[in-house]
Write a protein that holds these residues in place. Structure first.
Motif, PDB file in Angstrom:
ATOM      1  N   THR A 147      25.877 154.759 -12.993  1.00  0.00           N
ATOM      2  CA  THR A 147      25.765 154.435 -11.578  1.00  0.00           C
ATOM      3  C   THR A 147      24.323 154.149 -11.196  1.00  0.00           C
ATOM      4  OG1 THR A 147      27.544 156.038 -11.247  1.00  0.00           O
ATOM      5  CG2 THR A 147      26.465 155.213  -9.279  1.00  0.00           C
ATOM      6  N   SER A 165      20.477 161.041  -0.551  1.00  0.00           N
ATOM      7  CA  SER A 165      21.356 160.563   0.524  1.00  0.00           C
ATOM      8  C   SER A 165      22.237 159.391   0.096  1.00  0.00           C
ATOM      9  CB  SER A 165      20.528 160.157   1.749  1.00  0.00           C
ATOM     10  OG  SER A 165      19.655 159.087   1.413  1.00  0.00           O
ATOM     11  N   GLU A 166      21.923 158.774  -1.038  1.00  0.00           N
ATOM     12  CA  GLU A 166      22.689 157.616  -1.502  1.00  0.00           C
ATOM     13  C   GLU A 166      23.629 157.932  -2.668  1.00  0.00           C
ATOM     14  OE1 GLU A 166      20.136 154.235  -2.206  1.00  0.00           O
ATOM     15  OE2 GLU A 166      18.866 154.797  -0.503  1.00  0.00           O
ATOM     16  N   ASN A 211      26.757 159.691  -4.708  1.00  0.00           N
ATOM     17  CA  ASN A 211      28.148 160.070  -4.458  1.00  0.00           C
ATOM     18  C   ASN A 211      28.686 160.947  -5.581  1.00  0.00           C
ATOM     19  OD1 ASN A 211      28.591 158.409  -2.056  1.00  0.00           O
ATOM     20  ND2 ASN A 211      28.329 156.703  -3.471  1.00  0.00           N
ATOM     21  N   GLU A 212      29.681 161.736  -5.259  1.00  0.00           N
ATOM     22  CA  GLU A 212      30.366 162.586  -6.242  1.00  0.00           C
ATOM     23  C   GLU A 212      30.803 161.736  -7.436  1.00  0.00           C
ATOM     24  OE1 GLU A 212      32.217 166.409  -7.271  1.00  0.00           O
ATOM     25  OE2 GLU A 212      30.724 165.854  -5.791  1.00  0.00           O
ATOM     26  N   ASP A 236      28.807 160.200  -9.582  1.00  0.00           N
ATOM     27  CA  ASP A 236      27.788 159.250 -10.042  1.00  0.00           C
ATOM     28  C   ASP A 236      27.130 159.780 -11.313  1.00  0.00           C
ATOM     29  OD1 ASP A 236      28.305 157.629  -7.886  1.00  0.00           O
ATOM     30  OD2 ASP A 236      26.355 157.874  -6.931  1.00  0.00           O
ATOM     31  N   ASN A 240      27.957 168.283  -5.056  1.00  0.00           N
ATOM     32  CA  ASN A 240      26.751 168.112  -4.232  1.00  0.00           C
ATOM     33  C   ASN A 240      25.423 168.346  -4.936  1.00  0.00           C
ATOM     34  OD1 ASN A 240      28.178 167.401  -1.851  1.00  0.00           O
ATOM     35  ND2 ASN A 240      28.721 169.553  -1.614  1.00  0.00           N
TER      36      ASN A 240
END
Length: 113
Positions: A52, A63-64, A66-67, A69, A87
């Motif tokens: 990713t 902040s960019e 995602n779960e 990645d 997280n």
């Protein structure tokens, strides 16, 4: 009666799929002793659509991310495949549990230093 049979078959099918996924079957490569770890990571990432966030010595912007990645972190001691899970970044092997030796490879022992 037909409905109950259908529900039973569906439940068994779903259980089999869940078990296969948890054992690394399906699209994901299977770990075997002696496997080249970096090639295995490449195959794993490719089975999920590729890395990713590529590879770098700097983590992607939180902040960019995602779960699920993936990211190949580059350290002085070598590289380590990371996966964003619950997280935070974790070593992919800590998420997938392929083999303890994977956490001893390259930069993996040092990612949290």
């Amino acid at each position: 009666m037909k409905l109950l049979t259908f529900i039973g078959v569906l439940a068994v099918s779903l259980a089999a799929c869940t078990q296969a996924d948890s054992q690394g079957e399906g699209n994901s490569p299977r770990w075997q002793s002696g496997t080249d770890i970096e090639a295995f990571w490449e195959d794993y990432a490719e089975s999920r659509g590729g890395l990713t966030w590529g590879r770098s010595d700097e983590y992607p912007p939180y902040s960019e991310v995602n779960e699920g990645d993936t990211f190949l972190v580059e350290l002085e001691q070598g590289v380590c495949l990371m996966e964003f899970f619950h997280n935070r970044w974790r070593r992919a092997n800590d998420v997938r549990r392929w083999d303890e030796s994977v956490n001893e490879y390259g930069g993996c022992p040092y990612v949290f230093d």
